[in-house]
Scaffold this motif. Sequence first.
Motif, PDB file in Angstrom:
ATOM      1  N   ALA A 147      -6.557   4.884  -6.638  1.00  0.00           N
ATOM      2  CA  ALA A 147      -5.466   3.830  -7.531  1.00  0.00           C
ATOM      3  C   ALA A 147      -5.849   2.532  -8.092  1.00  0.00           C
ATOM      4  CB  ALA A 147      -4.489   3.287  -6.100  1.00  0.00           C
ATOM      5  N   LEU A 148      -4.935   2.372  -9.421  1.00  0.00           N
ATOM      6  CA  LEU A 148      -5.250   1.390 -10.205  1.00  0.00           C
ATOM      7  C   LEU A 148      -4.415  -0.004 -10.184  1.00  0.00           C
ATOM      8  CD1 LEU A 148      -7.042   0.099 -12.479  1.00  0.00           C
ATOM      9  CD2 LEU A 148      -4.881   1.453 -14.233  1.00  0.00           C
ATOM     10  N   VAL A 149      -4.833  -0.775  -9.210  1.00  0.00           N
ATOM     11  CA  VAL A 149      -3.938  -1.735  -9.027  1.00  0.00           C
ATOM     12  C   VAL A 149      -4.400  -2.883  -9.872  1.00  0.00           C
ATOM     13  CG1 VAL A 149      -3.876  -3.361  -7.563  1.00  0.00           C
ATOM     14  CG2 VAL A 149      -5.246  -1.281  -6.681  1.00  0.00           C
ATOM     15  N   THR A 150      -2.837  -2.813 -10.670  1.00  0.00           N
ATOM     16  CA  THR A 150      -2.524  -3.648 -11.485  1.00  0.00           C
ATOM     17  C   THR A 150      -1.392  -4.645 -11.519  1.00  0.00           C
ATOM     18  OG1 THR A 150      -0.994  -2.548 -12.539  1.00  0.00           O
ATOM     19  CG2 THR A 150      -2.800  -2.186 -13.914  1.00  0.00           C
ATOM     20  N   GLN A 151      -0.950  -4.912 -10.027  1.00  0.00           N
ATOM     21  CA  GLN A 151      -0.072  -5.961  -9.730  1.00  0.00           C
ATOM     22  C   GLN A 151      -1.004  -6.185  -8.412  1.00  0.00           C
ATOM     23  OE1 GLN A 151       4.020  -4.209 -10.820  1.00  0.00           O
ATOM     24  NE2 GLN A 151       4.057  -5.018 -12.603  1.00  0.00           N
ATOM     25  N   ASP A 152       0.255  -7.567  -8.089  1.00  0.00           N
ATOM     26  CA  ASP A 152       0.085  -8.122  -6.409  1.00  0.00           C
ATOM     27  C   ASP A 152       0.777  -6.614  -5.523  1.00  0.00           C
ATOM     28  OD1 ASP A 152      -1.346 -10.462  -7.845  1.00  0.00           O
ATOM     29  OD2 ASP A 152       0.321 -11.885  -6.886  1.00  0.00           O
ATOM     30  N   VAL A 153       0.017  -7.147  -4.244  1.00  0.00           N
ATOM     31  CA  VAL A 153       0.132  -5.771  -3.503  1.00  0.00           C
ATOM     32  C   VAL A 153       0.242  -7.083  -2.163  1.00  0.00           C
ATOM     33  CG1 VAL A 153      -0.779  -4.434  -2.397  1.00  0.00           C
ATOM     34  CG2 VAL A 153      -2.140  -4.840  -3.707  1.00  0.00           C
ATOM     35  N   PRO A 154       1.771  -6.807  -1.698  1.00  0.00           N
ATOM     36  CA  PRO A 154       2.227  -7.674  -0.352  1.00  0.00           C
ATOM     37  C   PRO A 154       1.293  -7.323   0.918  1.00  0.00           C
ATOM     38  CG  PRO A 154       3.836  -6.171  -1.648  1.00  0.00           C
ATOM     39  CD  PRO A 154       3.005  -5.497  -2.291  1.00  0.00           C
ATOM     40  N   PRO A 155       1.443  -8.254   1.621  1.00  0.00           N
ATOM     41  CA  PRO A 155       0.989  -8.013   2.844  1.00  0.00           C
ATOM     42  C   PRO A 155       1.175  -6.607   3.535  1.00  0.00           C
ATOM     43  CG  PRO A 155       1.655 -10.250   2.716  1.00  0.00           C
ATOM     44  CD  PRO A 155       2.477  -9.346   1.229  1.00  0.00           C
ATOM     45  N   TYR A 156       0.391  -5.521   4.366  1.00  0.00           N
ATOM     46  CA  TYR A 156       0.924  -4.807   4.614  1.00  0.00           C
ATOM     47  C   TYR A 156       1.722  -3.363   3.718  1.00  0.00           C
ATOM     48  CZ  TYR A 156      -1.155  -6.929   9.332  1.00  0.00           C
ATOM     49  OH  TYR A 156      -1.597  -7.680   9.993  1.00  0.00           O
ATOM     50  N   ALA A 157       1.590  -3.710   2.367  1.00  0.00           N
ATOM     51  CA  ALA A 157       2.351  -2.710   2.022  1.00  0.00           C
ATOM     52  C   ALA A 157       1.320  -0.577   2.133  1.00  0.00           C
ATOM     53  CB  ALA A 157       2.592  -2.849   0.265  1.00  0.00           C
ATOM     54  N   VAL A 158       1.211  -0.216   1.480  1.00  0.00           N
ATOM     55  CA  VAL A 158       0.551   0.973   0.938  1.00  0.00           C
ATOM     56  C   VAL A 158       0.907   1.160  -0.004  1.00  0.00           C
ATOM     57  CG1 VAL A 158       0.084   3.045   1.841  1.00  0.00           C
ATOM     58  CG2 VAL A 158       0.463   1.800   3.251  1.00  0.00           C
ATOM     59  N   VAL A 159       0.379   1.399  -1.275  1.00  0.00           N
ATOM     60  CA  VAL A 159       0.299   1.617  -2.692  1.00  0.00           C
ATOM     61  C   VAL A 159      -0.284   2.598  -2.937  1.00  0.00           C
ATOM     62  CG1 VAL A 159       0.402  -0.934  -3.247  1.00  0.00           C
ATOM     63  CG2 VAL A 159      -1.686  -0.170  -3.486  1.00  0.00           C
TER      64      VAL A 159
END
Length: 231
Positions: A147-159
Amino acid sequence: MNLKDWYWRRWIRRHDCKLSTPVSAFGKRARLTLEQGVRIGDVAVGVATYEVSIGAHTYMRSDGSLDVVASIGRYCSIGSAVVIGQEKHAHPSDWLSTHPFQFTDTQWQYDQPRKPARVGHDVWIGQGAMIMEGVEVGTGSIIATRALVTQDVPPYAVVAGFPAKVIRYRYPEDVIERLLASRWWERDTQQLVDLPLHDALACLEQIEGLAPARYSRIDVTRKGCKVLAVQ
């Protein structure tokens, strides 16, 4: 491996941590603060790395890098070839050229903006994922492989994806709120393992009475290592 690297690798092991990266390979300003139980493979700790704190029981496999990142929480599971804090502005986009010849041993200076990434507790990051600088990765989240993470990830999210997007949450909103409020990662591990860990809701009923954890910490730099106060 030279004698200095061999000595400090053994010293780190004696203090219940593991670091496969030789200290001589650290950037000049790089400093890792490791809580007890941290296990780090052979990763790049380079010129973009400044002060990084890594929480107890977190592990990171080899072939990745710690770039512009300030903190990684406790109980994180980080796969191989993961990049955390990938620089966004390592090269100028509005100069004559993007090449560093312009500001290497010249009269010109390129001051690139930097904002460190931060990773919460109990985060699972799959092999080959990349987290950009400035991104906040919430506690309990899962980052899919590559995955390429470019934005904040909320708690307990699957991205997942390129760029990464939220595909689901691990628990309903009310359970996420209870998990965050419990701050279970601050409890003593030996007591946590006696809980019904296969049932998160059942664990929440028992966490409050558990003793707080106390971990030793060490500082690791290119010059060597030292013990810090217990937290």
